[in-house]
Design an enzyme around this catalytic site. Structure first.
Site, PDB file in Angstrom:
ATOM      1  N   THR A  13       0.728  -1.244  -0.030  1.00 32.39           N
ATOM      2  CA  THR A  13      -0.094  -0.005   0.081  1.00 32.39           C
ATOM      3  C   THR A  13       0.806   1.291  -0.004  1.00 32.39           C
ATOM      4  O   THR A  13       2.154   1.070   0.377  1.00 32.39           O
ATOM      5  CB  THR A  13      -0.838   0.098   1.120  1.00 32.39           C
ATOM      6  OG1 THR A  13       0.085   0.069   2.477  1.00 32.39           O
ATOM      7  CG2 THR A  13      -1.722  -1.122   1.456  1.00 32.39           C
ATOM      8  N   GLU A  52      -5.725  -3.824  -0.690  1.00 37.26           N
ATOM      9  CA  GLU A  52      -5.984  -5.016   0.151  1.00 37.26           C
ATOM     10  C   GLU A  52      -7.277  -5.814  -0.423  1.00 37.26           C
ATOM     11  O   GLU A  52      -7.566  -7.126   0.390  1.00 37.26           O
ATOM     12  CB  GLU A  52      -6.573  -4.306   1.460  1.00 37.26           C
ATOM     13  CG  GLU A  52      -5.191  -3.736   2.512  1.00 37.26           C
ATOM     14  CD  GLU A  52      -5.082  -2.507   2.149  1.00 37.26           C
ATOM     15  OE1 GLU A  52      -5.362  -1.883   1.026  1.00 37.26           O
ATOM     16  OE2 GLU A  52      -4.349  -1.806   3.085  1.00 37.26           O
ATOM     17  N   LYS A  87     -14.801  16.883  11.112  1.00 37.61           N
ATOM     18  CA  LYS A  87     -15.843  16.279  12.279  1.00 37.61           C
ATOM     19  C   LYS A  87     -15.930  17.794  13.033  1.00 37.61           C
ATOM     20  O   LYS A  87     -15.193  18.405  13.706  1.00 37.61           O
ATOM     21  CB  LYS A  87     -15.001  15.601  13.304  1.00 37.61           C
ATOM     22  CG  LYS A  87     -14.854  14.058  12.580  1.00 37.61           C
ATOM     23  CD  LYS A  87     -14.191  13.290  13.555  1.00 37.61           C
ATOM     24  CE  LYS A  87     -13.885  11.876  12.899  1.00 37.61           C
ATOM     25  NZ  LYS A  87     -12.482  11.967  12.066  1.00 37.61           N
ATOM     26  N   TRP A 116     -20.736  15.116  11.094  1.00 41.16           N
ATOM     27  CA  TRP A 116     -19.580  14.638  10.077  1.00 41.16           C
ATOM     28  C   TRP A 116     -20.031  15.700   8.808  1.00 41.16           C
ATOM     29  O   TRP A 116     -20.966  15.352   8.265  1.00 41.16           O
ATOM     30  CB  TRP A 116     -19.603  13.329   9.750  1.00 41.16           C
ATOM     31  CG  TRP A 116     -18.991  12.483  10.853  1.00 41.16           C
ATOM     32  CD1 TRP A 116     -18.379  13.069  11.951  1.00 41.16           C
ATOM     33  CD2 TRP A 116     -18.759  11.192  10.690  1.00 41.16           C
ATOM     34  NE1 TRP A 116     -17.907  12.039  12.735  1.00 41.16           N
ATOM     35  CE2 TRP A 116     -18.046  10.643  12.275  1.00 41.16           C
ATOM     36  CE3 TRP A 116     -18.899  10.018  10.053  1.00 41.16           C
ATOM     37  CZ2 TRP A 116     -17.574   9.324  12.449  1.00 41.16           C
ATOM     38  CZ3 TRP A 116     -18.419   8.844  10.313  1.00 41.16           C
ATOM     39  CH2 TRP A 116     -17.957   8.554  11.458  1.00 41.16           C
TER      40      TRP A 116
HETATM   41  P1  ADP Z   1      -3.675   3.936  -0.964  1.00 43.43           P
HETATM   42  O1  ADP Z   1      -4.519   5.193  -1.341  1.00 43.43           O
HETATM   43  O2  ADP Z   1      -4.244   3.722   0.746  1.00 43.43           O
HETATM   44  O3  ADP Z   1      -2.396   3.710  -1.109  1.00 43.43           O
HETATM   45  P2  ADP Z   1      -5.346   2.056  -2.600  1.00 43.43           P
HETATM   46  O4  ADP Z   1      -4.767   2.636  -3.695  1.00 43.43           O
HETATM   47  O5  ADP Z   1      -5.267   0.702  -2.385  1.00 43.43           O
HETATM   48  O6  ADP Z   1      -4.396   2.609  -1.127  1.00 43.43           O
HETATM   49  O7  ADP Z   1      -6.507   3.011  -2.065  1.00 43.43           O
HETATM   50  C1  ADP Z   1      -7.757   2.383  -1.666  1.00 43.43           C
HETATM   51  C2  ADP Z   1      -8.385   3.688  -1.201  1.00 43.43           C
HETATM   52  O8  ADP Z   1      -8.928   4.654  -2.328  1.00 43.43           O
HETATM   53  C3  ADP Z   1      -9.699   3.305  -0.775  1.00 43.43           C
HETATM   54  O9  ADP Z   1      -9.626   2.906   0.536  1.00 43.43           O
HETATM   55  C4  ADP Z   1     -10.668   4.513  -0.837  1.00 43.43           C
HETATM   56  O10 ADP Z   1     -10.430   5.221   0.206  1.00 43.43           O
HETATM   57  C5  ADP Z   1      -9.977   5.254  -2.266  1.00 43.43           C
HETATM   58  N1  ADP Z   1     -10.902   4.922  -3.419  1.00 43.43           N
HETATM   59  C6  ADP Z   1     -10.856   4.100  -4.246  1.00 43.43           C
HETATM   60  N2  ADP Z   1     -11.748   3.989  -5.126  1.00 43.43           N
HETATM   61  C7  ADP Z   1     -12.676   4.888  -4.733  1.00 43.43           C
HETATM   62  C8  ADP Z   1     -13.838   5.600  -5.262  1.00 43.43           C
HETATM   63  N3  ADP Z   1     -14.483   4.978  -6.292  1.00 43.43           N
HETATM   64  N4  ADP Z   1     -14.355   6.382  -4.301  1.00 43.43           N
HETATM   65  C9  ADP Z   1     -13.820   7.021  -3.348  1.00 43.43           C
HETATM   66  N5  ADP Z   1     -12.664   6.635  -2.826  1.00 43.43           N
HETATM   67  C10 ADP Z   1     -12.180   5.694  -3.595  1.00 43.43           C
END
Ligand code: ADP
Length: 538
Positions: free
Chosen positions: A181, A326, A432, A437
């Site tokens: 990640t 994940e 918040k 929220w």
């Molecule tokens: P990170 O950005 O934490 O490195 P990832 O690339 O796995 O990891 O991103 C996952 C996160 O991206 C999700 O938990 C969510 O917050 C965000 N995300 C992914 N797709 C969407 C979407 N269509 N709308 C809103 N948020 C999204």
């Protein structure tokens, strides 16, 4: 039933024979270099033989430091099929993170694009387990000359090798690929995908209730192979026979538009920032994108205005999807159900993050740790479980992320009875304000639909009275006047008064993370350091 492992080798054999005439086309700047899946299959076998000679004999990690291209696809297929683990290094991470990840994963070999040698060379001396670097494509090799590492040429290394490989029978639960990640807090954490999880995930990606891939499609895979496994597109292509168009390092709007016009993909996937750049480019300079049936947008919330602009101006259907490293990464995809007959009803579904498929169960957990109902109104943190959701992090402990067999996503939103997810925020980005929220994403989407606004980011900043209040930072269209009062009253027609930001700033660009998402940390820090020119409306 027979116990037959669901393995990448099986996928490789299938794609390279049954779909042997499908192709992968890699953009070169002017045109493409093309290979059939049969050729890719032979070259993957050659690569596996070459890697065996470099000492990859069991589940060693073979890292890639590459853009989306044919050779990266070959590594995707060869490395897991030979029983080793493919580790996709994210080329956009900070050097310290790259070093941490490569050492944590104990990468033995790194396959690198010639164009990325300067970036790799900076961190290579500190990657203590790397013994071999295999270079693909043009680029000065000199910076890689360090005593601990042998440097090889990709094409030379595989040239004399046999074009078939006796792929070992693996346990389908064995690790096939490893992805970290991007580590928004603390060190990056590794997720190991098994052969089985990749197989099952690919099936979902191919399904109509997924990306609907068949051998009649050509997929433009903009979403990087170094981030969240390119949303499963590479493996799904070998499963379905869909051909692939790979942009290599040409990820800006102009070359993407040229690629689309020349290679005529029917389907594409990318994060919202890439598509909004492309939209601006098409609006300004034109371009033939008529081949595209559908583009999937995910990775961060897709502004409804972007979906509508592509549909109204170019007849391209944007399909919104949600996922994360994940969960392999496909979590949900937004296709209106058959019960939604009129356009308004369909739109209401399309702008959600989509429906969780049969394999991915979801539930919402409220602030007090109780499960809240999936009634389309109750808000909670989304928890998921399923066969392509990770059960732990690789050699790392993060008990906070796991809740009795469920994975805590850190995303906050609502679920409906018919399985659709609407995210309002990431848990850490929710504003918040006095016990209520405020969704930063909702305010951003509304602002980005305003004709004067190119990009907008809303973050919570400390406030004496309310705890936190929204700060809106906007990137304005060239020549547009700064009119915060106007933007505020525009928002006032669309959200409750108490949600309206008091603090406003104009910025040149919203800072982005290594994978092109809005980097709210940076904006919060700039605000705290007094770097933003903030106007406060009363
Ligand atoms: P990170 O950005 O934490 O490195 P990832 O690339 O796995 O990891 O991103 C996952 C996160 O991206 C999700 O938990 C969510 O917050 C965000 N995300 C992914 N797709 C969407 C979407 N269509 N709308 C809103 N948020 C999204």
């Amino acid at each position: 039933m027979q116990e037959v492992p669901l393995s990448i080798a099986r996928l490789l054999r299938f794609g390279s024979t049954v779909h042997g005439t499908s192709t992968v086309s890699t953009w070169t700047g002017e045109g493409v270099r093309r290979a059939t899946y049969a050729e890719v299959g032979s070259r993957a076998a050659q690569l596996a033989h070459a890697l065996r000679e470099l000492g990859v004999t069991s589940d060693q990690r073979v890292a890639t430091f590459m853009f989306n291209n044919q050779e990266h696809l070959e590594a995707y297929l060869a490395v897991p099929s030979m029983g080793a683990v493919l580790h996709t290094l994210n080329i956009r991470l900070f050097p310290e993170q790259l070093v941490y990840i490569a050492n944590h994963a104990q990468d033995h070999v790194v396959i690198v694009d010639g164009a990325l040698i300067p970036l790799l060379a900076k961190v290579l001396p500190e990657m203590t387990t790397v013994r071999h670097v295999v270079v693909s494509g043009a680029g000065d090799r000199t910076p890689l000359a360090i005593p601990t590492v042998q440097v090889h040429e990709y094409d030379e290394l595989i040239a004399a090798q046999p074009t078939t490989f006796d792929w070992p029978e693996v346990d389908e639960h064995d690790g096939a690929a490893l992805c970290y990640t991007s580590g928004t807090t603390g060190n990056p954490k590794g997720v190991v995908y098994s052969h089985r999880s990749i197989w099952l995930h690919s099936t979902q990606v191919c399904m109509t209730e997924g990306f609907g891939l068949t051998d009649n499609e050509t997929v433009l895979a903009v979403v990087p192979q170094f981030h969240a496994m390119s949303w499963g597109l590479a493996y799904a292509a070998f499963m379905s026979g869909a051909s692939l168009v790979m942009p290599d390092r040409f990820l800006q709007a102009a070359p993407l538009a040229a690629m689309i016009a020349a290679e005529r993909p029917t389907f594409a996937g990318a994060v919202p920032t890439i598509w909004s750049d492309l939209l601006r480019h098409l609006d300004a300079d034109g371009g033939d994108v008529s081949s595209l049936r559908e583009v999937v947008i995910g990775g961060s919330a897709c502004p409804p205005s972007l979906m509508e602009a592509f549909w109204d101006r170019y007849g391209i259907r944007v399909v919104h999807a949600w996922g994360m490293t994940e969960c392999s990464p496909l979590g949900s995809i937004s296709r209106p159900p058959v019960t939604a007959v009129d356009e308004d009803a369909k739109r209401a579904y399309r702008i959600t993050q989509g429906r969780l498929p049969a394999a991915v169960e979801g539930r919402l957990v409220g602030p007090d740790g109780e499960v809240v109902p999936s009634d389309g109104g109750s808000v909670g943190e989304l928890e998921i479980r399923g066969p392509w959701v990770t059960a732990s992090y690789y050699l790392d402990d993060d008990p906070d992320k796991f809740d009795e067999g469920w994975f805590r996503t850190g995303d906050v939103g609502v679920l409906t009875g018919d399985g659709f997810l609407t995210l309002t925020d990431r848990a850490k980005d929710v504003i918040k304000s006095g016990g209520e929220w405020i969704s930063s994403v909702e305010l951003e989407n509304l602002l980005m639909a305003h004709p004067d606004v190119i990009e907008a980011s809303v973050v919570g900043v400390p406030d004496d009275k309310w705890g936190e209040r929204p700060l809106a930072s906007v990137v304005l269209v060239e020549g547009a006047a700064v009119d915060f009062e106007g933007l505020r009253s525009y928002l006032g027609e669309r959200v409750a008064r108490w949600q309206l930001p008091e603090r406003w700033a104009v910025i040149d660009e919203v800072p982005k993370t290594s994978v092109g998402k809005f980097d709210k940390k940076v904006l919060r820090r700039r605000y705290a350091d007094g770097e933003l020119d903030v106007t406060t409306l009363v």
